[in-house]
Scaffold this active site. Structure first.
Site, mmCIF file in Angstrom:
data_model
loop_
_atom_site.group_PDB
_atom_site.id
_atom_site.type_symbol
_atom_site.label_atom_id
_atom_site.label_comp_id
_atom_site.label_asym_id
_atom_site.label_seq_id
_atom_site.Cartn_x
_atom_site.Cartn_y
_atom_site.Cartn_z
ATOM 1 C CG PHE A 148 3.889 13.189 -29.573
ATOM 2 C CD1 PHE A 148 3.887 11.836 -29.236
ATOM 3 C CD2 PHE A 148 4.362 13.540 -30.829
ATOM 4 C CE1 PHE A 148 4.341 10.874 -30.132
ATOM 5 C CE2 PHE A 148 4.823 12.588 -31.720
ATOM 6 C CZ PHE A 148 4.808 11.255 -31.371
ATOM 7 C CE LYS A 172 2.614 24.494 -27.231
ATOM 8 N NZ LYS A 172 2.057 23.155 -27.609
ATOM 9 C CD GLU A 175 -0.754 20.563 -29.853
ATOM 10 O OE1 GLU A 175 0.333 20.534 -29.236
ATOM 11 O OE2 GLU A 175 -0.853 20.938 -31.044
ATOM 12 N NE ARG A 176 0.717 15.635 -31.835
ATOM 13 C CZ ARG A 176 1.512 15.158 -32.769
ATOM 14 N NH1 ARG A 176 1.376 13.927 -33.178
ATOM 15 N NH2 ARG A 176 2.453 15.910 -33.285
ATOM 16 C CB SER A 225 8.801 18.235 -36.514
ATOM 17 O OG SER A 225 8.003 19.389 -36.497
ATOM 18 C CB CYS A 280 14.430 12.665 -31.278
ATOM 19 S SG CYS A 280 15.246 12.687 -29.697
ATOM 20 C CD GLU A 382 11.838 12.617 -37.152
ATOM 21 O OE1 GLU A 382 11.242 13.699 -37.357
ATOM 22 O OE2 GLU A 382 12.471 12.392 -36.103
HETATM 23 P P1 NAD Z 1 5.900 18.996 -33.467
HETATM 24 O O1 NAD Z 1 6.964 19.798 -34.129
HETATM 25 O O2 NAD Z 1 4.662 18.696 -34.222
HETATM 26 O O3 NAD Z 1 5.424 19.717 -32.115
HETATM 27 C C1 NAD Z 1 6.355 20.163 -31.157
HETATM 28 C C2 NAD Z 1 5.754 21.375 -30.433
HETATM 29 O O4 NAD Z 1 5.549 22.422 -31.374
HETATM 30 C C3 NAD Z 1 4.412 21.092 -29.775
HETATM 31 O O5 NAD Z 1 4.387 21.719 -28.515
HETATM 32 C C4 NAD Z 1 3.419 21.706 -30.743
HETATM 33 O O6 NAD Z 1 2.255 22.179 -30.109
HETATM 34 C C5 NAD Z 1 4.191 22.870 -31.335
HETATM 35 N N1 NAD Z 1 3.768 23.191 -32.714
HETATM 36 C C6 NAD Z 1 3.216 22.327 -33.612
HETATM 37 N N2 NAD Z 1 2.956 22.978 -34.748
HETATM 38 C C7 NAD Z 1 3.351 24.252 -34.589
HETATM 39 C C8 NAD Z 1 3.351 25.409 -35.427
HETATM 40 N N3 NAD Z 1 2.888 25.361 -36.672
HETATM 41 N N4 NAD Z 1 3.853 26.555 -34.923
HETATM 42 C C9 NAD Z 1 4.335 26.612 -33.683
HETATM 43 N N5 NAD Z 1 4.354 25.549 -32.831
HETATM 44 C C10 NAD Z 1 3.885 24.384 -33.282
HETATM 45 O O7 NAD Z 1 6.611 17.644 -32.959
HETATM 46 P P2 NAD Z 1 5.936 16.379 -32.305
HETATM 47 O O8 NAD Z 1 5.199 15.629 -33.355
HETATM 48 O O9 NAD Z 1 5.233 16.753 -31.059
HETATM 49 O O10 NAD Z 1 7.238 15.560 -31.882
HETATM 50 C C11 NAD Z 1 7.934 14.705 -32.748
HETATM 51 C C12 NAD Z 1 9.099 15.415 -33.389
HETATM 52 O O11 NAD Z 1 9.963 15.921 -32.381
HETATM 53 C C13 NAD Z 1 9.976 14.483 -34.216
HETATM 54 O O12 NAD Z 1 10.369 15.174 -35.369
HETATM 55 C C14 NAD Z 1 11.154 14.195 -33.318
HETATM 56 O O13 NAD Z 1 12.349 13.839 -33.973
HETATM 57 C C15 NAD Z 1 11.306 15.510 -32.633
HETATM 58 N N6 NAD Z 1 12.032 15.377 -31.384
HETATM 59 C C16 NAD Z 1 13.311 15.804 -31.366
HETATM 60 C C17 NAD Z 1 14.050 15.669 -30.213
HETATM 61 C C18 NAD Z 1 15.468 16.116 -30.173
HETATM 62 O O14 NAD Z 1 16.020 16.153 -29.092
HETATM 63 N N7 NAD Z 1 16.092 16.483 -31.271
HETATM 64 C C19 NAD Z 1 13.475 15.104 -29.072
HETATM 65 C C20 NAD Z 1 12.153 14.694 -29.130
HETATM 66 C C21 NAD Z 1 11.441 14.843 -30.299
#
Ligand code: NAD
Length: 498
Positions: A148, A172, A175-176, A225, A280, A382
């Site tokens: 998101f 994909k 969704e937020r 994450s 991140c 985090e």
């Molecule tokens: P998230 O892991 O909750 O979601 C990321 C994606 O995974 C979304 O598209 C979501 O729909 C999907 N998802 C969520 N739950 C899932 C599941 N159980 N099974 C399969 N797919 C699932 O992350 P977020 O809250 O959207 O973003 C924040 C996180 O992303 C933080 O941890 C941040 O550090 C990380 N991030 C990392 C980078 C990097 O380059 N390392 C960059 C941006 C964000």
């Protein structure tokens, strides 16, 4: 309240089942619904990409690049609308949203160089009348799953490059906050992308699992994450797919006693509290070498944190908007409570902030902890919110040990005027992206982005040269055209130039 639909084969496709609310975090109101794709809808997108692939892989790279040039123009033309969509659903300020879009456009610019980056490598006369070359061929149907916090930039890290490399892509998004991501994908259609080369399916775990399980999907790029990154990496690689999965972070900034304190404090303010800490690469730990610099830094930070201009992301001239959801705001606040309970000194307390006119918004003021120690949850985990932790150490070596012992290794930086300390730090620190007097060392589009340790799963970093490698398969071709027809006897020794 309208529903945000999928984009499949160039058409808007309505959801067939579940949907989720999308909020404006500044007001706390649900403003849209987003369709959540089931397996059949994901399969529709995969079928579309499969159908488009044979013609797209054979489209000259220069023609693919021309579409990217038009796309870049459209993105620049629509900067204001895109920034507003980002702000409305994410909550970040308009200026910050425009900044993320610009960094995304840099990746489109890199993709415009497709004819150059896909030239391959050629060697003439590797043997008698034998030439050899390496081709970079597309992988096929590939998919990206994005978080998101950068709804414009992170998808733009992925599909422009994947597409100019000749792949067809299924995105994909989170969704937020899916509206800006979808709008941008529609601009690429408008730029002349053939139907099916880019499809967007909204969804949650069900859609992601369908992408993981589909044998037609050959590669998965994930950013989000760490627990989900680990899951996708394990499940994807188990099925023989290429996977690059970028995860979470805990980024430390080291302040040496000789640092230019005023500039370091300004840098920390932006890096810790910009985007409400939902980056991140956000700095969430300041490691001060010596009490003197720690005390002086805290004295300078305190009034600036209290003076942060916080309000609805879509208003102009703010420093910080709200957190993305009420649940996330409560989680971050829970970490602040835990820090206090564990004995850290809460120097600035942003809890309980109410923004006039937006009382239901998901706001939290900037928080600053001093005397944080490595066993506290506010240090280990985090937080992904506007919380900066100060850890005091006695030497650069101690600071580096602390960072190297942390499970995450995304970004870090050092503030110093001493080249020797900076060089040692760059050489020995176990983190993928390092800044020297640069707080957010996010590589430009022609380098690659990626952390170490539990911040990235896979061998290649995202975008730039590593991105080209990830989205292509190397084929080595060795070809002989004898000058004259001469008969050669069979040889049973391994061919060599010896
Ligand atoms: P998230 O892991 O909750 O979601 C990321 C994606 O995974 C979304 O598209 C979501 O729909 C999907 N998802 C969520 N739950 C899932 C599941 N159980 N099974 C399969 N797919 C699932 O992350 P977020 O809250 O959207 O973003 C924040 C996180 O992303 C933080 O941890 C941040 O550090 C990380 N991030 C990392 C980078 C990097 O380059 N390392 C960059 C941006 C964000």
């Amino acid at each position: 309240m309208g529903t945000i639909n999928h984009l499949i084969h160039g058409e808007s496709v309505a959801g067939t089942g579940r949907s989720a609310d999308v909020f404006n975090p500044s007001t706390g109101d649900a403003i849209h619904k987003v369709a959540l794709a089931d397996t059949a809808t994901v399969q529709q997108a995969i079928d579309s990409a499969k159908t488009a692939f044979p013609a797209w892989r054979n489209t000259p790279a220069a023609k693919r690049a021309q579409i990217m040039f038009r796309f870049k123009q459209l993105l620049e033309q629509h900067e204001a609308e895109i920034s507003k969509l980002i702000s409305e659903e994410h909550g970040k300020t308009l200026e910050d949203a425009a900044g993320e879009l610009k960094r995304g456009i840099e990746n489109v610019e890199f993709a415009c160089a497709a004819p150059e980056i896909l030239k391959g490598e050629y060697s003439r006369n590797v043997g008698p009348n034998i030439d050899a070359w390496s081709d970079f061929q597309p992988v096929g149907v590939v998919a990206g799953i994005t978080p998101f916090n950068f709804p414009a930039m992170v998808p733009l890290w992925m599909y422009p490059l994947a597409i100019v490399c000749g792949n067809c892509f299924i995105l994909k998004p989170s969704e937020r906050d899916p509206s800006s991501t979808l709008y941008i994908a529609q601009l690429l259609q408008e730029a002349g992308l053939p139907k099916g080369v880019l499809n967007v399916v909204h969804g949650d775990k069900e859609a992601v699992d369908a992408l993981i399980e589909a044998p037609e999907v050959k590669a998965l790029s994930f950013v989000g994450s760490t627990p989900i990154a680990e899951y996708i990496y394990a499940e994807g690689t188990k099925r023989g797919k290429r996977v690059q999965a970028l995860g979470g972070a805990k980024n430390h900034a080291v302040l040496m006693p000789d640092a230019d304190l005023d500039n370091a404090v300004s840098a920390l303010m932006g890096a810790a509290y910009g985007s409400c800490g939902e980056r991140c690469m956000a700095i969430s730990v300041a490691v001060c070498v010596g009490d003197q610099i720690a005390d002086a830094m805290i004295e300078k930070l305190k009034p600036q944190i209290k003076a942060l201009k916080i309000g609805a992301g879509t208003s102009c001239g703010l420093d910080m908007g709200p957190l993305v959801t009420g649940a996330h705001r409560d989680k971050v606040q829970g970490y602040v409570d835990a820090g206090v309970a564990a004995g850290a000194e809460l120097v600035v307390d942003g809890r309980g902030l109410s923004v006039a006119g937006n009382e239901k918004g998901f706001f939290l003021g900037g928080c600053l902890f001093d005397r944080v120690t490595p066993e506290m949850s506010i240090y280990k985990e985090e937080i992904f919110g506007p919380v900066l932790c100060v850890v005091r150490v006695n030497s650069l070596e101690e600071a580096m040990q602390l960072i190297n012992d942390h499970e995450y290794g995304n970004g870090t930086c050092i503030f110093t005027r001493d080249g020797e300390s900076a060089r040692l730090f760059c050489d020995e620190i176990e983190v993928g992206m390092v800044g020297v007097n640069v707080p957010l060392p996010v590589p430009v589009a022609y380098h690659s982005f990626g952390g170490w340790k539990r911040s990235l799963f896979g061998d290649l970093h995202a975008y730039g040269p590593d991105g080209v490698r990830f989205y292509t398969r190397r084929k080595a071709i060795t070809q002989r055209w004898p000058q004259r027809a001469t008969h050669e006897a069979a040889s049973f020794a391994f061919p060599s130039n010896g």
